[in-house]
Design an enzyme around this catalytic site. Structure first.
Site, PDB file in Angstrom:
ATOM      1  N   CYS A   1       0.325 -44.620 -45.714  1.00 29.67           N
ATOM      2  CA  CYS A   1       0.641 -43.629 -46.741  1.00 29.67           C
ATOM      3  C   CYS A   1      -0.579 -42.736 -46.951  1.00 29.67           C
ATOM      4  O   CYS A   1      -1.682 -43.235 -47.175  1.00 29.67           O
ATOM      5  CB  CYS A   1       0.985 -44.354 -48.042  1.00 29.67           C
TER       6      CYS A   1
ATOM      7  N   CYS B   1      -1.929 -43.290 -50.827  1.00 30.36           N
ATOM      8  CA  CYS B   1      -2.595 -44.511 -51.318  1.00 30.36           C
ATOM      9  C   CYS B   1      -3.149 -45.381 -50.202  1.00 30.36           C
ATOM     10  O   CYS B   1      -3.863 -46.345 -50.477  1.00 30.36           O
ATOM     11  CB  CYS B   1      -1.645 -45.333 -52.188  1.00 30.36           C
TER      12      CYS B   1
ATOM     13  N   CYS C   1       6.964 -44.410 -50.635  1.00 30.97           N
ATOM     14  CA  CYS C   1       6.008 -45.510 -50.546  1.00 30.97           C
ATOM     15  C   CYS C   1       6.262 -46.441 -51.728  1.00 30.97           C
ATOM     16  O   CYS C   1       6.264 -46.011 -52.876  1.00 30.97           O
ATOM     17  CB  CYS C   1       4.590 -44.956 -50.601  1.00 30.97           C
TER      18      CYS C   1
ATOM     19  N   CYS D   1       2.966 -46.557 -54.233  1.00 31.83           N
ATOM     20  CA  CYS D   1       2.528 -45.456 -55.109  1.00 31.83           C
ATOM     21  C   CYS D   1       3.645 -44.468 -55.421  1.00 31.83           C
ATOM     22  O   CYS D   1       3.409 -43.481 -56.106  1.00 31.83           O
ATOM     23  CB  CYS D   1       1.327 -44.725 -54.513  1.00 31.83           C
TER      24      CYS D   1
ATOM     25  N   CYS E   1      12.868 -40.490 -41.085  1.00 30.38           N
ATOM     26  CA  CYS E   1      12.427 -39.126 -40.789  1.00 30.38           C
ATOM     27  C   CYS E   1      11.343 -38.783 -41.806  1.00 30.38           C
ATOM     28  O   CYS E   1      11.633 -38.612 -42.986  1.00 30.38           O
ATOM     29  CB  CYS E   1      13.633 -38.196 -40.903  1.00 30.38           C
TER      30      CYS E   1
HETATM   31 ZN   LIG Z   1       1.490 -44.835 -51.102  1.00 26.37          ZN
END
Ligand SMILES: [Zn+2]
Length: 136
Positions: free
Chosen positions: A51, A54, A99, A102, A123
């Site tokens: 991510c 984060c 995610c 976060c 995607c």
């Molecule tokens: Zn994250």
């Protein structure tokens, strides 16, 4: 690589100072980068996609495949790393992916297209992820 929990932003203003304007637009305002413009569309480098907000591990590079849709595509994710949310915006019924750590926007997930044996296509915007290449 991963932000400690104590440093995770709690407000959108805190995210805004951490991210570039383009990253903020996608990750926190659910934007979509234009097709074929992302840095990871054709990337084959082995590693872990994290991510970008984060640093949580999201997609091992061996789940990435060529979907020819213009965005990085993955057919699986680290268990528990992704959460799915129904998205009925733009007059379409889609499933948004974020995610799980976060709550930042990643893209959308599609199933039943038959691209890979797992029959799943995450995607994902290149701006939502960062590749952590394996050491040679
Ligand atoms: Zn994250």
């Amino acid at each position: 690589m991963s932000l400690p929990d104590s440093e995770l932003p709690r407000t959108e203003d805190e995210w805004r100072v951490r991210l570039s304007p383009a990253e903020f637009r996608v990750l926190r305002e659910h934007g979509t980068e234009p097709a074929w413009t992302g840095e990871y569309v054709d990337t084959k480098t082995p590693g872990m996609y994290r991510c970008r907000a984060c640093g949580a591990e999201l997609y091992p590079s061996d789940t990435k495949f060529d979907s020819h849709c213009g965005w990085p595509s993955f057919d699986d994710a680290i268990p528990g790393a992704i959460k799915e949310i129904e998205d009925n915006s733009l007059g379409m019924s889609r499933t948004e992916i974020r995610c799980a750590r976060c709550d930042s926007h990643l893209g959308h997930v599609f199933r039943g297209e038959g691209f890979t044996p797992k029959d799943t296509r995450h995607c994902v915007n290149s701006l939502s992820i960062r590749l952590d290449p394996n050491d040679a």
